[in-house]
Enzyme design. Structure first.
Site, PDB file in Angstrom:
ATOM      1  N   MET A   1      55.204  74.017  43.349  1.00 36.29           N
ATOM      2  CA  MET A   1      55.113  73.491  44.714  1.00 36.29           C
ATOM      3  C   MET A   1      55.002  71.971  44.667  1.00 36.29           C
ATOM      4  O   MET A   1      54.529  71.337  45.615  1.00 36.29           O
ATOM      5  CB  MET A   1      53.927  74.111  45.447  1.00 36.29           C
ATOM      6  CG  MET A   1      54.106  75.625  45.612  1.00 36.29           C
ATOM      7  SD  MET A   1      53.261  76.305  47.037  1.00 36.29           S
ATOM      8  CE  MET A   1      51.589  75.968  46.622  1.00 36.29           C
TER       9      MET A   1
ATOM     10  N   ALA B   1      53.925  68.025  43.386  1.00 35.85           N
ATOM     11  CA  ALA B   1      52.729  67.276  42.974  1.00 35.85           C
ATOM     12  C   ALA B   1      52.482  67.563  41.492  1.00 35.85           C
ATOM     13  O   ALA B   1      51.397  67.959  41.072  1.00 35.85           O
ATOM     14  CB  ALA B   1      51.509  67.634  43.832  1.00 35.85           C
TER      15      ALA B   1
ATOM     16  N   GLY C   1      50.096  69.886  33.494  1.00 35.83           N
ATOM     17  CA  GLY C   1      50.156  71.357  33.389  1.00 35.83           C
ATOM     18  C   GLY C   1      51.578  71.836  33.637  1.00 35.83           C
ATOM     19  O   GLY C   1      52.131  72.637  32.870  1.00 35.83           O
ATOM     20  N   HIS C   2      52.187  71.328  34.714  1.00 31.79           N
ATOM     21  CA  HIS C   2      53.586  71.689  34.993  1.00 31.79           C
ATOM     22  C   HIS C   2      54.482  71.198  33.852  1.00 31.79           C
ATOM     23  O   HIS C   2      55.402  71.898  33.428  1.00 31.79           O
ATOM     24  CB  HIS C   2      54.068  71.027  36.294  1.00 31.79           C
ATOM     25  CG  HIS C   2      53.339  71.474  37.518  1.00 31.79           C
ATOM     26  ND1 HIS C   2      52.479  70.651  38.211  1.00 31.79           N
ATOM     27  CD2 HIS C   2      53.350  72.657  38.188  1.00 31.79           C
ATOM     28  CE1 HIS C   2      51.990  71.298  39.246  1.00 31.79           C
ATOM     29  NE2 HIS C   2      52.498  72.523  39.267  1.00 31.79           N
TER      30      HIS C   2
ATOM     31  N   GLY D   1      51.884  79.210  34.943  1.00 31.79           N
ATOM     32  CA  GLY D   1      50.633  78.779  34.307  1.00 31.79           C
ATOM     33  C   GLY D   1      49.530  79.807  34.503  1.00 31.79           C
ATOM     34  O   GLY D   1      49.392  80.387  35.580  1.00 31.79           O
TER      35      GLY D   1
ATOM     36  N   LYS E   1      46.489  79.336  34.876  1.00 29.87           N
ATOM     37  CA  LYS E   1      45.409  78.972  35.809  1.00 29.87           C
ATOM     38  C   LYS E   1      45.461  79.930  36.995  1.00 29.87           C
ATOM     39  O   LYS E   1      44.433  80.372  37.488  1.00 29.87           O
ATOM     40  CB  LYS E   1      45.529  77.521  36.281  1.00 29.87           C
ATOM     41  CG  LYS E   1      44.345  77.132  37.174  1.00 29.87           C
ATOM     42  CD  LYS E   1      44.328  75.661  37.463  1.00 29.87           C
ATOM     43  CE  LYS E   1      45.362  75.292  38.495  1.00 29.87           C
ATOM     44  NZ  LYS E   1      45.100  75.904  39.831  1.00 29.87           N
ATOM     45  N   ASP E   2      46.680  80.240  37.436  1.00 31.90           N
ATOM     46  CA  ASP E   2      46.857  81.222  38.520  1.00 31.90           C
ATOM     47  C   ASP E   2      47.004  82.605  37.887  1.00 31.90           C
ATOM     48  O   ASP E   2      48.066  83.221  37.935  1.00 31.90           O
ATOM     49  CB  ASP E   2      48.083  80.854  39.362  1.00 31.90           C
ATOM     50  CG  ASP E   2      47.877  79.546  40.092  1.00 31.90           C
ATOM     51  OD1 ASP E   2      47.040  79.506  40.997  1.00 31.90           O
ATOM     52  OD2 ASP E   2      48.519  78.552  39.714  1.00 31.90           O
TER      53      ASP E   2
ATOM     54  N   ARG F   1      45.748  70.117  43.391  1.00 32.95           N
ATOM     55  CA  ARG F   1      44.665  69.902  44.354  1.00 32.95           C
ATOM     56  C   ARG F   1      43.630  68.893  43.862  1.00 32.95           C
ATOM     57  O   ARG F   1      42.868  68.351  44.668  1.00 32.95           O
ATOM     58  CB  ARG F   1      43.956  71.222  44.658  1.00 32.95           C
ATOM     59  CG  ARG F   1      44.803  72.168  45.473  1.00 32.95           C
ATOM     60  CD  ARG F   1      44.175  73.546  45.516  1.00 32.95           C
ATOM     61  NE  ARG F   1      45.116  74.521  46.013  1.00 32.95           N
ATOM     62  CZ  ARG F   1      45.168  74.947  47.263  1.00 32.95           C
ATOM     63  NH1 ARG F   1      44.328  74.490  48.145  1.00 32.95           N
ATOM     64  NH2 ARG F   1      46.060  75.835  47.633  1.00 32.95           N
TER      65      ARG F   1
END
Ligand code: PAF
Length: 269
Positions: free
Chosen positions: A17, A19, A23-24, A134, A136-137, A174
């Site tokens: 999404m 930003a 990590g991306h 990732g 994280k999700d 975020r």
């Protein structure tokens, strides 16, 4: 994409999404290593936001995102408009309990339905051989895995480890919404989770869960929305350590003045 396919090239998709952060970048770099072509989608998907304010304040940095993607060798940055993705309202419903009903599913009704709507469309548009997400999700991966099995998408899901700042804070788009002070406060989330791995060695699952929640709630500016210790595949809640050999703790915490909703997770087994 048809030309790449005709030429027999393998395609990796990294849905995002925007930003974008390190990590991306780690997902993109892995895809670049494993595929001939890497497509990175940048699309703030309105159907997965049950809270309009959350959608409005989601950071959008397309120019910087494209620069980052060029620098790390992505082949295509795909940033469609809402009209392109949803020429008509998407009325499809997806239901994969308990993966989509527990935790985030309970607190963000419709969230995973929206995620499945957009990810299934991206899979149909890009037809990737591999899709990178990732950890994280963590819950999102479990839900999408069920959708891939259900709809028989011919692709491999590639879960990638959480990337953390030196402080331990899990990287998230975020985090950009936190003040410096709030960011320092937020490092308590991962610190507490890591300590809980040791605490868990001589405490019950219920005691460990309560300890994590109480430790974080005792800090001014942090409020735990939930902390669940679950089976890593089904996401069913566990009540004892010996119920499963794949055990993950998943947390959501409100942090700071906005507040910003932060998620993280930790593996116990
Ligand atoms: O994880 C995200 O950023 C989003 O949920 C995803 C997978 C890109 C779908 O919009």
């Amino acid at each position: 994409m048809a030309d790449y396919r005709a030429a027999g090239k393998s395609v990796g998709l990294v849905p995002t999404m925007g930003a974008l952060h390190a990590g991306h970048a780690s997902l993109v770099s892995r895809s670049v290593k494993e595929n001939d072509v890497t497509v990175v989608s940048v699309f703030v998907n309105p159907t997965q936001f049950n809270d309009k304010q959350d959608l409005a304040k989601y950071p959008r940095t397309l120019e910087a995102d494209c620069q980052l993607l060029e620098g790390i060798g992505a082949t295509i940055a795909f940033a469609p408009s809402v009209e392109e993705v949803y020429p008509e309202p998407d009325t499809r419903t997806f239901s994969y309990p308990p993966t989509d009903t527990v935790m985030e599913g309970g607190f963000r009704p419709g969230h995973f339905n929206g995620v499945c709507q957009v990810v299934s469309k991206l899979f149909m548009m890009v037809e990737p051989d591999r899709a990178y997400f990732g950890e994280k999700d963590f819950q999102q991966i479990a839900v999408i895995r069920r959708m891939v099995e259900d709809l028989k998408f011919p692709l491999q899901m590639v879960p990638c480890p959480i990337v953390r700042e030196e402080s331990g804070l899990a990287l998230s788009s975020r985090n950009a919404l936190l003040t410096a002070e709030e960011k320092a406060l937020a490092t308590n989330i991962s610190r507490t989770l890591f300590i809980s791995q040791h605490y868990a060695k001589n405490h019950t699952l219920e005691e460990t869960k309560a300890w994590v929640i109480d430790t974080l709630n005792a800090l001014d500016g942090l409020e735990v929305q939930y902390y669940e210790i679950v089976d890593g595949r089904s996401l069913a809640s566990l009540s004892a350590w010996d119920d499963s050999d794949d055990i993950v703790g998943c947390i959501t915490v409100f942090c700071g003045h906005l507040p910003v909703r932060l998620i993280d997770n930790i593996r116990y087994k």
